[in-house]
Design a protein around this motif. Structure first.
Motif, short mmCIF file in Angstrom:
data_model
loop_
_atom_site.label_atom_id
_atom_site.label_comp_id
_atom_site.label_asym_id
_atom_site.label_seq_id
_atom_site.Cartn_x
_atom_site.Cartn_y
_atom_site.Cartn_z
N THR A 181 -6.73 16.34 2.38
CA THR A 181 -6.54 16.35 0.62
C THR A 181 -7.57 15.40 0.25
OG1 THR A 181 -4.25 17.53 0.67
CG2 THR A 181 -5.08 16.30 -1.59
N ASN B 200 -10.34 17.91 -0.44
CA ASN B 200 -10.03 19.54 -0.23
C ASN B 200 -9.71 19.86 -1.99
OD1 ASN B 200 -8.78 22.06 0.64
ND2 ASN B 200 -7.52 20.50 2.62
N ILE C 187 -10.99 20.92 7.38
CA ILE C 187 -12.86 20.73 6.41
C ILE C 187 -13.27 20.42 8.09
CG2 ILE C 187 -14.84 19.71 5.21
CD1 ILE C 187 -12.52 19.56 2.72
#
Ligand SMILES: [Zn+2]
Length: 320
Positions: free
Chosen positions: A141, A190, A269
């Motif tokens: 995030t 994110n 990611i």
């Protein structure tokens, strides 16, 4: 004779859950539990939850625990175990969690910011083992960072060092949550990434992404970006390459300032894998000052599942 193994408790304190585990000094989890944080009920309740979690974990346990490590959000005063204003634990202000837990269990307690704990985890058990200095980045995030210099975390004067997510790569760039502009987090975080891909996708009606998201833009996620790229979608591949370019630009500045050329990348990611890592490395190698160029390494984090628990336990082994 075999070396006698040591064990520590690793606690990953997050905004929604508390994960606790007994971990050996070789990085093996022997027992683990997950509890709800109940962050909305305030710090006292959170600490009660941690205490009952430790009791549950150690009841009927035969392992000799040498200490307790806690990784948590927010700024942690170096060496003191005081956690200040963690962003996702409301009403917390300043709590000396290290002292409270140490008194309760009569054990040494080591507390650090979760991104720093992740870096110590890689140093102790993972991809950082053979390096003296490296930078660990966790892509989620937010974009978390930990700087390891000569096998120690660099904390800065007040424990707030390592906020790599807030290196700006464009002073006119998009506004970041922190108030600044063009921070790396405003590209690689994110939510920001999803938002940008949603916008760009509208200009790519032929992308394979559309089928994967069922024509519903709210379904754009790192997972389907990755899937589309793996299926040869040019747009998705360009998103990953662009992300590598952005991260690589920020890391180039770090390389030049610190002469640290090893980057370890974890978090969701990082699952973009090879194409992301190649793009980061290519960018740094192209831009960094010449003497550093041949030494640039961009590596995936080794601790994946339970990295939080293992990193927190590593805080103990790192000191013992
Ligand atoms: Zn920022």
């Amino acid at each position: 004779m075999n070396k006698i193994q040591k064990y520590a408790i690793g606690i990953d304190l997050g905004g929604t859950s508390i994960k606790l585990g007994i971990v050996s000094d070789t990085g093996k989890i022997l027992k683990k539990i997950t509890l709800r944080t109940e962050a909305d009920k305030g710090p006292k309740k959170i600490i009660d939850n941690i205490i009952s979690g430790i009791n549950e974990l150690t009841s009927k346990s035969k392992y000799k625990i040498v200490g307790i490590g806690i990784g948590c959000p927010g700024v942690v005063t170096p060496g003191k175990g005081i956690v200040e204003n963690p962003p996702n634990l409301p009403g917390w202000n300043k709590v000396n969690i290290g002292k409270i837990i140490s008194k309760e269990f009569n054990k040494s307690v080591f507390v650090d910011n979760d991104a720093n704990a992740a870096a110590i985890g890689e140093l102790t058990f993972g991809s950082g083992k053979k390096y003296n200095s490296f930078i660990m980045i966790t892509l989620g995030t937010g974009v978390g960072g930990g700087i390891v210099i000569d096998k120690k975390i660099y904390h800065g004067d007040f424990g707030a060092a390592g906020e790599i997510g807030h290196i700006s790569i464009d002073y006119n760039g998009p506004k970041c949550n922190c108030g600044s502009y063009g921070c790396i987090e405003a590209y690689a975080g994110n939510q920001y990434l999803r938002e940008r891909v949603r916008e760009q996708l509208k200009k790519h009606p032929k992308s394979k992404m559309w089928k994967l998201i069922n024509n519903d833009l709210s379904k754009v996620s790192p997972r389907n970006i990755q899937e589309a790229a793996e299926n040869g979608d040019e747009f998705a591949a360009s998103v990953i390459e662009q992300l590598g370019f952005q991260l690589g630009s920020a890391f180039t500045s770090l390389c030049n300032v610190l002469d640290i050329s090893v980057f370890i990348i974890g978090g969701g990611i990082a699952g973009f894998g090879g194409p992301l890592f190649d793009s980061i490395k290519k960018t740094i190698t192209k831009r960094v000052l010449a003497p550093i160029r041949p030494r640039v390494r961009v590596l995936p984090a080794k601790l994946k599942n339970d990295a939080g628990i293992k990193g927190a336990s590593a805080l103990v082994f790192h000191h013992k």
